[in-house]
Design a protein around this motif. Structure first.
Motif: not given
Length: 234
Positions: A204-205, A207-209, A211-212, A217, A221
């Motif tokens: 998960d970490a 994934c967030v990092q 995304q930019e 995506s 979602r």
């Protein structure tokens, strides 16, 4: 509805799945396997793609690559097909005008342990789909190279593979040990799902990092409308 762009993150490993059209076998002869194997490094070099792992079985292939630009992955597959398709018809009977499903499947994989697991997942296709009892003796997989049985200089080792040891012998020995531990059922299921759906396989970490840096995506979602936050004065 327009087709969603293929997920791409620069220089992150990708697993590509090429399947014979309508479930048909693509490799029916040793010559067919050999033609595809020979073309792999040639197409990779032409399209500036690094190949980290591969495995071919009669119904298709899994290939793990990385590259700096999104179009290169698609061009690499096109290059493979352009050279392999006419050549394979000279060594075996082909019962359809097309060899492959029109759109290959893919997933982007988090570098590090996830990518090492994905590398083994690719190579274990020989056991899952072809019933190979010993990956080290299966001729159409990169496992033998990673285990030190053969030398394939054109393979580009993952950074995490290099971290397994200071010498080739150490890395090969530890990779064999890693393969003996195997992959968990959960890892296999998650990776298979991401491959079929085109999503990122990561924690998960990451994934967030990441995304930019992604071109779309990286994960589906949540279903339904977003929950509205209540006003603090309510």
């Amino acid at each position: 509805m327009a087709r969603q762009a293929r997920l791409f993150i620069p220089d992150c490993p990708m697993v590509l799945e090429l399947q014979g059209i309508a479930g048909q076998e693509v490799f029916n002869t040793r010559e067919a396997f050999s033609l595809f194997y020979t073309q792999l490094p040639l197409s990779a070099a032409e399209e500036e793609v690094a190949i980290h792992a591969y495995c071919m079985v009669p119904a298709g292939a899994l290939i793990m690559i990385s590259t700096s630009e999104a179009p290169r992955a698609g061009r690499f597959v096109q290059n493979l097909n352009r050279h392999f398709s006419p050549a394979v018809r000279q060594v075996q009977t082909v019962h359809s005008s097309a060899l492959w499903e029109p759109r290959f499947k893919s997933t982007v994989v988090q570098p590090g342990l996830h990518s090492l697991k994905a590398c083994l997942f690719v190579e274990q296709l020989a056991a899952r789909a072809a019933g190979a009892p010993d990956l080290a003796t299966y001729p159409w997989s990169s496992f033998a190279a990673h285990a030190g049985v053969v030398n394939e200089a054109w393979l580009i080792d993952l950074p995490v593979y290099w971290q397994l040891g200071n010498t080739p012998f150490e890395r090969q020995s530890r990779y064999r040990q890693f393969s003996e531990q195997g992959l968990s059922e959960r890892d296999c299921q998650e990776l298979s799902h991401c491959l079929q759906k085109g999503w990122l396989w990561s924690d998960d970490a990451f994934c967030v990092q990441i995304q930019e840096l992604a071109n779309r995506s990286v994960r589906p979602r949540p279903r339904g409308r977003p929950v509205l936050k209540k006003n603090s004065t309510d």
